[in-house]
Scaffold this active site. Structure first.
Site, short mmCIF file in Angstrom:
data_model
loop_
_atom_site.label_atom_id
_atom_site.label_comp_id
_atom_site.label_asym_id
_atom_site.label_seq_id
_atom_site.Cartn_x
_atom_site.Cartn_y
_atom_site.Cartn_z
N LEU A 133 102.91 26.71 37.90
CA LEU A 133 103.72 26.45 36.71
C LEU A 133 103.76 27.74 35.90
O LEU A 133 102.79 28.49 35.88
CB LEU A 133 103.10 25.33 35.86
CG LEU A 133 103.02 23.93 36.46
CD1 LEU A 133 102.24 23.01 35.54
CD2 LEU A 133 104.42 23.36 36.71
N ASP A 134 104.88 27.99 35.24
CA ASP A 134 104.96 29.16 34.38
C ASP A 134 103.90 29.08 33.28
O ASP A 134 103.44 27.98 32.92
CB ASP A 134 106.34 29.27 33.73
CG ASP A 134 107.43 29.58 34.75
OD1 ASP A 134 107.10 30.16 35.80
OD2 ASP A 134 108.60 29.24 34.48
N LYS A 135 103.55 30.22 32.72
CA LYS A 135 102.52 30.28 31.68
C LYS A 135 102.77 29.27 30.56
O LYS A 135 101.85 28.56 30.15
CB LYS A 135 102.47 31.69 31.09
CG LYS A 135 101.53 31.86 29.92
CD LYS A 135 101.59 33.26 29.34
CE LYS A 135 100.70 33.40 28.10
NZ LYS A 135 100.76 34.76 27.52
N THR A 137 104.71 26.60 30.60
CA THR A 137 105.01 25.24 31.03
C THR A 137 103.68 24.50 31.18
O THR A 137 102.80 24.94 31.90
CB THR A 137 105.75 25.23 32.38
OG1 THR A 137 107.00 25.92 32.23
CG2 THR A 137 106.02 23.81 32.84
N ARG A 235 114.72 26.30 34.14
CA ARG A 235 115.12 27.19 33.04
C ARG A 235 116.48 27.82 33.31
O ARG A 235 117.33 27.90 32.41
CB ARG A 235 114.05 28.27 32.85
CG ARG A 235 112.68 27.69 32.48
CD ARG A 235 111.57 28.70 32.63
NE ARG A 235 111.71 29.79 31.66
CZ ARG A 235 110.92 30.87 31.64
NH1 ARG A 235 109.96 30.99 32.56
NH2 ARG A 235 111.09 31.80 30.74
#
Length: 304
Positions: A133-135, A137, A235
């Site tokens: 997961l992105d930082k 998220t 996104r």
């Protein structure tokens, strides 16, 4: 360079080399991209299917000495057994160490909790990490405790058998109650740090439905499900249709009248088969608490 002479035809070259050298396909794909794997004297795509007699030459990367230290960081555990652990990752936490983020990551935390009980497939940097997961998220993420579980989960991901559901807060009032975005995604040709919709990119499919509209605050709360797992997929897709995630510094053209830091995206739930028992699993990551958007509107999500 070292050499492999193909003895059986039909497999993708990334799969064939991964099996021969007992390394991950991701590593092989990176070596192909860096032209450290060539076929019959020419560069090749990972999807190329090998033929009997093909000559594959490869140059292995020199191992780097990296010391990733366990850190006693509190984790919200949603599910755990001897094969997997599912974490509710907080917003702001990086998943695995990288330049500029060698400490405080999810990997540092799970190393302290699980000690030697983690899959080694991801190497020292990504032990047990099946997906990411992105930082900024938050939400549910699976970690494998052994290689058998890791391989089984990776195959489920590859075959789109893991159902991922997200909650997203986006700019503007989304008109359709539900819709599907089917737009291929590739690395941006103008900014290598970004992804973009590109007709020559990889297939990417995102489904969404409206949970609630807030016209007085110009935002909409969505439930989002993805068929594919491209980098920054949600996104990019939501930005492309004119409804970027609130707080997304990269894909919202710098517009953020709410003053929120980091994109408003939460991995709400995961539905998958247990990698060892085959049991149907459903794990949900609760939203942490209300967040004030700088108005009288409070949205139950996206707080550290």
């Amino acid at each position: 360079m070292n050499e492999i002479i193909v003895e059986e035809a039909g497999k993708r070259i990334d799969m064939y080399v991964a099996e021969k050298l007992e390394i991950s396909r991701v590593t092989v794909q990176r070596l192909i991209e860096d032209k450290k794997i060539i076929l019959n004297g020419k560069s090749i795509k990972p999807s190329y299917k090998v033929k009997e007699g093909d000559i594959i030459k490869y140059e292995m990367e020199e191992p780097k000495e990296i010391n990733v230290k366990p850190e006693d960081i509190p984790l919200e555990v949603l599910y755990e057994d001897s094969d997997i652990i599912v974490i509710n990752k907080p917003k702001g936490m990086v998943v695995h160490p990288a330049n500029g983020n060698w400490e405080g990551t999810l990997v540092n935390a799970i190393m302290a909790r699980c000690k030697d009980s983690l899959s080694g497939i991801g190497g020292k940097i990504r032990p047990g990490i099946v997906h990411r997961l992105d930082k900024d998220t938050s939400g549910a993420i699976i970690v494998a405790k052994n290689d058998k579980a890791h391989i089984a989960l990776s195959n489920q991901l590859k075959n789109h058998e893991i159902e991922k559901t997200y909650i997203a807060l986006v700019r503007g009032i989304v008109k359709p109650n539900e819709a599907t975005i089917d737009m291929p995604i590739a690395r941006s040709k103008t900014d290598r740090k970004k992804m973009a919709v590109d007709k020559d990119g990889k297939k990417a499919v995102t489904h969404f439905k409206v949970l609630e509209r807030y016209p007085e605050h110009n935002c909409t709360l969505l439930e989002v499900k993805i068929e594919t797992g491209r980098t920054h997929q949600i996104r990019v897709h939501l930005s492309e249709i004119g409804h970027p995630l609130i707080g997304d510094e990269i894909y919202s053209s710098g517009k953020n009248e709410w003053g929120i830091k980091g994109q408003c995206l939460h991995a709400k739930s995961l539905k998958f088969k247990h990698p060892i028992t085959g049991k149907e699993m459903y794990v949900e990551a609760p939203l942490r608490e209300n967040r004030d958007l700088g108005t009288d509107l409070k949205i139950p999500m996206f707080i550290k």
